[in-house]
Design a protein around this motif. Structure first.
Motif, PDB file in Angstrom:
ATOM      1  N   ILE A   1       0.860  -1.182   0.000  1.00 59.60           N
ATOM      2  CA  ILE A   1       0.000   0.000   0.000  1.00 59.60           C
ATOM      3  C   ILE A   1       0.899   1.236   0.000  1.00 59.60           C
ATOM      4  N   GLU A   2       0.708   2.097  -0.986  1.00 60.23           N
ATOM      5  CA  GLU A   2       1.419   3.370  -1.060  1.00 60.23           C
ATOM      6  C   GLU A   2       0.390   4.494  -1.011  1.00 60.23           C
ATOM      7  N   GLY A   3       0.757   5.576  -0.380  1.00 58.41           N
ATOM      8  CA  GLY A   3      -0.173   6.689  -0.309  1.00 58.41           C
ATOM      9  C   GLY A   3       0.506   7.994  -0.022  1.00 58.41           C
ATOM     10  N   ASP A   4      -0.222   9.079  -0.208  1.00 61.05           N
ATOM     11  CA  ASP A   4       0.288  10.400   0.124  1.00 61.05           C
ATOM     12  C   ASP A   4      -0.868  11.292   0.551  1.00 61.05           C
ATOM     13  N   TYR A   5      -0.513  12.311   1.296  1.00 61.88           N
ATOM     14  CA  TYR A   5      -1.493  13.254   1.823  1.00 61.88           C
ATOM     15  C   TYR A   5      -1.041  14.669   1.515  1.00 61.88           C
ATOM     16  N   GLN A   6      -2.000  15.521   1.141  1.00 65.84           N
ATOM     17  CA  GLN A   6      -1.748  16.935   0.921  1.00 65.84           C
ATOM     18  C   GLN A   6      -2.845  17.737   1.586  1.00 65.84           C
ATOM     19  N   GLY A   7      -2.477  18.610   2.520  1.00 65.71           N
ATOM     20  CA  GLY A   7      -3.449  19.421   3.225  1.00 65.71           C
ATOM     21  C   GLY A   7      -3.691  20.753   2.539  1.00 65.71           C
ATOM     22  N   PRO A   8      -4.750  21.447   2.980  1.00 66.09           N
ATOM     23  CA  PRO A   8      -5.085  22.739   2.381  1.00 66.09           C
ATOM     24  C   PRO A   8      -4.258  23.875   2.977  1.00 66.09           C
ATOM     25  N   GLY A   9      -4.450  25.083   2.441  1.00 60.43           N
ATOM     26  CA  GLY A   9      -3.812  26.265   3.001  1.00 60.43           C
ATOM     27  C   GLY A   9      -2.886  26.935   2.018  1.00 60.43           C
ATOM     28  N   PRO A  10      -2.266  28.039   2.424  1.00 61.11           N
ATOM     29  CA  PRO A  10      -1.306  28.747   1.555  1.00 61.11           C
ATOM     30  C   PRO A  10      -0.070  27.898   1.293  1.00 61.11           C
ATOM     31  N   TRP A  11       0.792  28.385   0.417  1.00 62.26           N
ATOM     32  CA  TRP A  11       1.915  27.587  -0.081  1.00 62.26           C
ATOM     33  C   TRP A  11       2.772  27.036   1.044  1.00 62.26           C
ATOM     34  N   LEU A  12       3.198  27.913   1.988  1.00 57.49           N
ATOM     35  CA  LEU A  12       4.093  27.459   3.043  1.00 57.49           C
ATOM     36  C   LEU A  12       3.434  26.398   3.910  1.00 57.49           C
ATOM     37  N   LEU A  13       2.166  26.598   4.232  1.00 55.02           N
ATOM     38  CA  LEU A  13       1.449  25.621   5.047  1.00 55.02           C
ATOM     39  C   LEU A  13       1.259  24.313   4.297  1.00 55.02           C
ATOM     40  N   ARG A  14       1.036  24.416   3.003  1.00 51.73           N
ATOM     41  CA  ARG A  14       0.870  23.196   2.199  1.00 51.73           C
ATOM     42  C   ARG A  14       2.168  22.398   2.123  1.00 51.73           C
ATOM     43  N   VAL A  15       3.291  23.097   2.164  1.00 53.19           N
ATOM     44  CA  VAL A  15       4.579  22.402   2.146  1.00 53.19           C
ATOM     45  C   VAL A  15       4.725  21.504   3.374  1.00 53.19           C
ATOM     46  N   LEU A  16       4.243  22.010   4.520  1.00 56.30           N
ATOM     47  CA  LEU A  16       4.361  21.245   5.756  1.00 56.30           C
ATOM     48  C   LEU A  16       3.228  20.230   5.919  1.00 56.30           C
ATOM     49  N   ARG A  17       2.090  20.528   5.297  1.00 58.83           N
ATOM     50  CA  ARG A  17       0.945  19.623   5.405  1.00 58.83           C
ATOM     51  C   ARG A  17       0.972  18.578   4.293  1.00 58.83           C
ATOM     52  N   ARG A  18       1.998  17.810   4.266  1.00 58.24           N
ATOM     53  CA  ARG A  18       2.064  16.738   3.286  1.00 58.24           C
ATOM     54  C   ARG A  18       2.918  15.605   3.834  1.00 58.24           C
ATOM     55  N   ALA A  19       2.644  14.432   3.379  1.00 55.49           N
ATOM     56  CA  ALA A  19       3.382  13.247   3.810  1.00 55.49           C
ATOM     57  C   ALA A  19       3.080  12.123   2.842  1.00 55.49           C
ATOM     58  N   ASN A  20       3.941  11.129   2.817  1.00 57.29           N
ATOM     59  CA  ASN A  20       3.658   9.918   2.050  1.00 57.29           C
ATOM     60  C   ASN A  20       4.104   8.714   2.856  1.00 57.29           C
ATOM     61  N   TRP A  21       3.534   7.580   2.524  1.00 50.69           N
ATOM     62  CA  TRP A  21       3.814   6.370   3.287  1.00 50.69           C
ATOM     63  C   TRP A  21       3.748   5.162   2.384  1.00 50.69           C
ATOM     64  N   GLU A  22       4.304   4.089   2.860  1.00 52.70           N
ATOM     65  CA  GLU A  22       4.204   2.808   2.160  1.00 52.70           C
ATOM     66  C   GLU A  22       4.274   1.677   3.176  1.00 52.70           C
ATOM     67  N   VAL A  23       3.437   0.695   2.938  1.00 53.04           N
ATOM     68  CA  VAL A  23       3.377  -0.492   3.792  1.00 53.04           C
ATOM     69  C   VAL A  23       3.534  -1.709   2.888  1.00 53.04           C
ATOM     70  N   GLU A  24       4.356  -2.638   3.314  1.00 61.53           N
ATOM     71  CA  GLU A  24       4.565  -3.831   2.492  1.00 61.53           C
ATOM     72  C   GLU A  24       4.665  -5.053   3.385  1.00 61.53           C
ATOM     73  N   ALA A  25       3.956  -6.107   2.995  1.00 61.11           N
ATOM     74  CA  ALA A  25       4.040  -7.393   3.672  1.00 61.11           C
ATOM     75  C   ALA A  25       4.314  -8.455   2.610  1.00 61.11           C
ATOM     76  N   ARG A  26       5.487  -9.044   2.678  1.00 60.07           N
ATOM     77  CA  ARG A  26       5.869 -10.088   1.713  1.00 60.07           C
ATOM     78  C   ARG A  26       5.737 -11.439   2.405  1.00 60.07           C
ATOM     79  N   PHE A  27       4.624 -12.094   2.130  1.00 60.69           N
ATOM     80  CA  PHE A  27       4.313 -13.341   2.828  1.00 60.69           C
ATOM     81  C   PHE A  27       5.311 -14.445   2.515  1.00 60.69           C
ATOM     82  N   GLU A  28       5.727 -14.542   1.269  1.00 61.11           N
ATOM     83  CA  GLU A  28       6.667 -15.605   0.904  1.00 61.11           C
ATOM     84  C   GLU A  28       7.977 -15.449   1.653  1.00 61.11           C
ATOM     85  N   ASP A  29       8.426 -14.192   1.834  1.00 60.48           N
ATOM     86  CA  ASP A  29       9.662 -13.980   2.590  1.00 60.48           C
ATOM     87  C   ASP A  29       9.475 -14.329   4.064  1.00 60.48           C
TER      88      ASP A  29
END
Length: 479
Positions: A104-132
């Motif tokens: 699962i990969e994802g990202d978030y972007q929040g509202p607001g002016p440019w500077l606030l939007r720069v800080l209101r963002r993140a991305n993530w990834e989750v991985e489960a490899r069952f065979e490993d």
């Protein structure tokens, strides 16, 4: 694990759509529509409107990129609500009937002016490899990994499996935090100061998770996924004497008889009751009950029987007969059995039915120490997608207390059945914690209300109850 994955896929495959709309008779889940393509076919697109958000015009879309239960299933999700944008990509890779990888990969972007939007963002990834995970030897990376990145910080969690010992897995979890950019020195100092406390909190959390896993999961796996989910918890509460309880029921019964109608109407702060037919609280009497709260619809109430030493029974019907039900008591003078049932639409859930029974004779026998045949109080609920039962049993405890055991069982039907079973398997911690907290809060409310009520005599307590129900229902404990 493969069985869990296949059960989830079966549940998703079985979700019913009628004319492009999710049709499960539970509108409180929101409005889910298939707006393009066929269900789970490549290119299918769904639009979701959460409950009570129609006026906010949320933009939540789900698109099926591919759906091959023996190969790859890929789904993309995008949500935009009040300027908050969340995107996610879910990928399940199968090799025949074996689950290989979930990512699962994802990202978030929040509202607001440019500077606030720069800080209101993140991305993530989750991985489960069952065979490993199953192939321990030779693995180079942790089979379970979570990574989160923010412009000023990053974190990762990795779970490695070691050698088995005495039919138990050994696992090592590594959690890393760090700053990014100008936040690096601040994060370094903060982590240095908080390192010992963070490590202790994480160790306690992992120990608790391990203990719950060992207590709940192996047994559920051994019994299979098609079992009922069972939650059980015991609490101790203040006891009430049988004489006081019976006096209270008798006084409440007589208090209802004593209500005075003026020109066929009983007008109170919280409720407006009109006598439409017959004499007050006599067999054949019919009332229209309207509540001050706009969301509570008026209801017709009919008296079938009303006796102090014999049975009392009332029946009620909602507008357009969307709700019907009844309640009965065998005797107000010496109450032993009370029953009730209701069917219809509740909180936008259609085709819902419940029935309740309280055997007071069994209760007094149990809390007196002479045992009893099963729980004294039971409530059963039934819906086309599932059924559940709540039962309450009592026994004597020291210091003028009762030990009360509350048990809830539920299981799903049709496409929901595997979801309920999986919830009991992998969600045991959350379900048990939520259930125990609810029972504990109910016990706290009982101990807060009952001692104050039993100080007064039963007629006074019954009068207070009627006043609360008719004038200030908000004062009645919600649990």
């Amino acid at each position: 694990m493969d069985e869990v994955v296949h059960s989830l896929l079966d549940a998703v495959d079985g979700v019913p759509f009628t004319d492009g709309r999710l049709d499960i008779g539970m509108e409180f889940l929101g409005d889910v529509r298939l707006v393009e393509g066929e269900h789970l076919a490549a290119g299918a697109r769904y639009r979701i409107v959460p409950p009570d958000m129609e006026d906010e015009n949320p933009d939540i879309n789900v698109r099926v990129v591919s759906w091959d239960r023996a190969g790859e299933c890929r789904v993309e999700v995008r949500s935009e609500i009040d300027g908050h944008v969340v995107s996610a990509r879910v990928e399940l890779r199968m090799v025949g009937r074996r689950a290989h990888t979930v990512r699962i990969e994802g990202d978030y972007q929040g509202p607001g002016p440019w500077l606030l939007r720069v800080l209101r963002r993140a991305n993530w990834e989750v991985e489960a490899r069952f065979e490993d995970w199953w192939s321990v030897l030779g693995q180079r990376e942790a089979p379970i990994a979570l990574r989160v990145r923010h412009p000023l910080a990053h974190a990762s969690l990795q779970v490695d499996r070691g050698k088995d010992e005495n039919e138990r897995w050994t696992a090592e979890s590594t959690l890393r935090f760090g700053g990014r950019g100008i936040a690096c020195p601040v994060a370094a100092v903060g982590l240095l100061v908080m390192r010992r406390r963070v490590r202790r909190l994480l160790r306690d959390a992992f120990d608790r998770a391990v203990n719950t896993w060992n207590a709940e999961v192996p047994g559920k796996v051994e019994r299979g996924l098609q079992e009922r989910v069972i939650l059980r918890h015991q609490v101790e509460v203040k006891a009430v004497s049988r004489e006081w309880a019976e006096g209270y029921v008798a006084a409440l019964h007589q208090g209802i008889e004593g209500l005075r109608f003026e020109k066929g109407r009983l007008a109170r702060e919280a409720v407006d009751i009109r006598l439409l037919e017959g004499e007050h609280i006599k067999a054949g009497a019919r009332y229209r009950v309207a509540y001050a709260e706009d969301e509570v619809k008026p209801m017709d109430v009919s008296v079938v029987a009303w006796g102090f030493a014999g049975p009392s029974r009332i029946e009620f019907t909602g507008p357009d007969e969307d709700q019907t039900g009844w309640a009965e008591l065998d005797s107000a003078q010496k109450p032993v059995v009370v029953r009730g049932a209701m069917a219809g639409e509740f909180k936008k859930s259609e085709q819902f039915r419940w029935a309740a029974e309280g055997n007071l004779g069994r209760w007094w026998a149990s809390i007196g120490g002479s045992g009893g045949d099963g729980p004294a109080f039971t409530v059963s609920a039934d819906h086309p997608l599932g059924e559940g039962t709540l039962s309450i049993a009592g026994s004597p405890a020291k210091g003028g207390q009762w030990t009360v055991e509350v048990t809830v069982t539920f299981e799903g039907r049709a496409w929901v059945r595997p979801l309920i079973a999986i919830a009991g398997l992998i969600g045991a911690v959350v379900l048990n914690d939520a259930f125990q907290l609810k029972v504990w809060k109910a016990a706290v409310d009982w101990d807060r209300v009952i001692p104050a009520a039993t100080v007064s005599d039963p007629p006074q307590a019954a009068e207070t109850t009627l006043r609360m129900l008719l004038d200030k229902p908000g004062d009645v404990p919600s649990d």
